[in-house]
Design a protein around this motif. Structure first.
Motif, mmCIF file in Angstrom:
data_model
loop_
_atom_site.group_PDB
_atom_site.id
_atom_site.type_symbol
_atom_site.label_atom_id
_atom_site.label_comp_id
_atom_site.label_asym_id
_atom_site.label_seq_id
_atom_site.Cartn_x
_atom_site.Cartn_y
_atom_site.Cartn_z
ATOM 1 N N ARG A 33 0.834 -1.189 0.000
ATOM 2 C CA ARG A 33 0.000 0.000 0.000
ATOM 3 C C ARG A 33 0.875 1.247 0.000
ATOM 4 N N TYR A 40 -8.088 4.922 -2.386
ATOM 5 C CA TYR A 40 -9.116 3.959 -2.791
ATOM 6 C C TYR A 40 -9.455 4.194 -4.266
ATOM 7 N N ARG A 70 -11.627 -6.444 -8.344
ATOM 8 C CA ARG A 70 -11.215 -5.919 -7.053
ATOM 9 C C ARG A 70 -9.838 -6.443 -6.669
ATOM 10 N N HIS A 71 -9.578 -7.714 -6.948
ATOM 11 C CA HIS A 71 -8.244 -8.252 -6.664
ATOM 12 C C HIS A 71 -7.185 -7.591 -7.539
ATOM 13 N N TRP A 74 -6.378 -4.436 -5.690
ATOM 14 C CA TRP A 74 -5.604 -4.753 -4.492
ATOM 15 C C TRP A 74 -4.192 -5.198 -4.844
ATOM 16 N N GLY A 79 -6.531 0.566 -2.321
ATOM 17 C CA GLY A 79 -7.730 0.132 -1.642
ATOM 18 C C GLY A 79 -8.887 0.120 -2.626
ATOM 19 N N ALA A 109 -11.822 -9.198 0.882
ATOM 20 C CA ALA A 109 -10.870 -8.283 1.510
ATOM 21 C C ALA A 109 -10.315 -8.857 2.804
ATOM 22 N N ALA A 114 -7.005 -6.794 2.935
ATOM 23 C CA ALA A 114 -6.995 -5.668 2.009
ATOM 24 C C ALA A 114 -7.860 -4.526 2.500
ATOM 25 N N LEU A 116 -10.740 -1.915 2.257
ATOM 26 C CA LEU A 116 -12.048 -1.871 1.618
ATOM 27 C C LEU A 116 -12.962 -0.911 2.355
#
Length: 390
Positions: A33, A40, A70-71, A74, A79, A109, A114, A116
């Motif tokens: 991150r 996000y 979404r993966h 991530w 985010g 998540a 992760a 979210l």
């Protein structure tokens, strides 16, 4: 291949040659991150091409593709902001599908630790319901419980019902105060401008956004222990900075300004914005690279990664801005993240071929096409079924 790879329609009603750049910009490796900013990307949903998904019909999602996207975000270290306006809240994604999305994204998540956040609003009410602030607060509470149960950070989305029934700033203070005193952990507030949703005119009890700054800052100050930050989507950088400077220490300003995000996120000696952006889903590799450069103190590298994406963002979010979701899904399809260019509620028809063709050109110029040759092949198929010989 010599000559243009594709002939794309232009605003002048003629076809123009297009040849993609030799290679996309390299994507950053790893899933760390960003350290210097909280970021996000607001994710869209993928429609099931074998289901109806007609206008007004219940939404039916392609769950493997929706969750895989979404993966993808991530994996880049971003985010995910889910179940928000980018996911077609109020524009095709009904509450039963939204609640399932929140639960499924929450489980994914949690499995990988992760980041979210998910939207909680009042859109499960009928248009004529929620006629008092008390009823609106109760509706928010129902959705808030779903988000908290999924383990996500709640985003208290702006409510059309509250905009319709509130009589002034005191009603907003009452509703948000009631909600914030009951949350389990700090939440994100959401100020969505009328470019994104005309039904939110006069939000916070003021006719002009500039008049609402003190009201918003006051609600946050009165409940600062329960507020992580506020996402501001006004497409007005000066107003965003003015609000940012009014916030209590420790409360973030998440920019939702898809026009002016590079300078707002970079900031200056007076402060900076964090990010909660729909455009980050479309430019995810570039956004991740830019934030890592910022972590390293490389402002030139940060600007070099993000500035080429601004023309694309301004095009995707051009008026009528609320149709930007179509461009997000289109680029997802071009980049192979979903099997077809379809959307719940038939929203894939909201932008024309000229608009989509320009989106392809600008995405290529920004270096956010992961496989330009594949994108060209997909676009050629779309043109052909639309009657354009490319």
């Amino acid at each position: 291949m010599s000559g243009p790879h594709l002939m794309l329609p232009g605003a002048d009603g003629r076809l123009h040659g297009f040849t993609p750049r030799a290679a996309p910009a390299p994507a950053p490796g790893g899933a760390a991150r960003p350290r210097s900013r909280t970021a996000y990307a607001a994710a869209h949903v993928v429609a099931d091409p074998l289901a109806g998904n007609a206008i007004g019909a219940p939404a039916r999602l392609d769950w493997p593709a929706t969750l895989a996207f979404r993966h993808h975000l991530w994996d880049l270290g971003l985010g995910v902001a889910d179940a928000m306006d980018t996911a077609q809240r109020g524009m095709g994604l009904d509450w039963p599908a939204t609640a399932e999305l929140i639960r499924r994204s929450g489980a994914e998540a949690a499995a990988r630790g992760a980041l979210l956040c998910c939207g909680a609003g009042t859109d499960h009410l009928d248009p004529g319901a929620g006629t008092t602030p008390e009823e609106v607060a109760a509706a928010y509470t129902e959705q808030l419980e779903t988000v908290e149960a999924a383990g996500a950070v709640p985003v208290l989305m702006a409510s059309r019902h509250l905009a319709a029934c509130a009589r002034g700033p005191e009603d907003y203070a009452k509703v948000y105060g009631r909600l914030l005193e009951q949350v389990r952990a700090p939440v994100i507030l959401h100020w969505l401008g009328t470019a994104f949703d005309p039904a939110l005119a006069g939000y916070w009890g003021h006719g002009e956004p500039a008049e609402a700054l003190d009201t918003v800052a006051g609600i946050i100050a009165d409940n600062a222990a329960h507020v992580d930050g506020i996402k501001v989507s006004l497409l007005d950088a000066d107003l965003e900075v003015r609000l940012r400077e009014k916030l209590p220490a420790g409360v973030r300003l998440y920019t939702g300004d898809d026009f002016n995000y590079p300078e707002l996120i970079e900031g200056d000696d007076r402060g900076h914005s964090d990010a909660l952006l729909g455009v980050f889903a479309a430019i995810a590799p570039a956004a991740a690279a830019a934030l890592r450069a910022l972590d390293a103190g490389d402002t030139e590298g940060y600007r070099a990664a993000l500035e080429p994406t601004v023309p694309l963002a301004r095009h995707l979010f051009a008026a009528p801005t609320f149709y930007y979701k179509t461009g997000i899904a289109f680029l997802s399809w071009l980049n192979g993240h979903q099997p077809g260019f379809t959307m719940v509620g038939g929203l894939h028809s909201a932008r024309d071929l000229v608009h989509l063709s320009q989106a392809l050109r600008l995405a290529d110029a920004a270096g956010v096409l992961t496989d330009p040759e594949s994108a060209v092949a997909r676009m050629r198929g779309l043109l052909e079924i639309s009657g354009v010989r490319s």
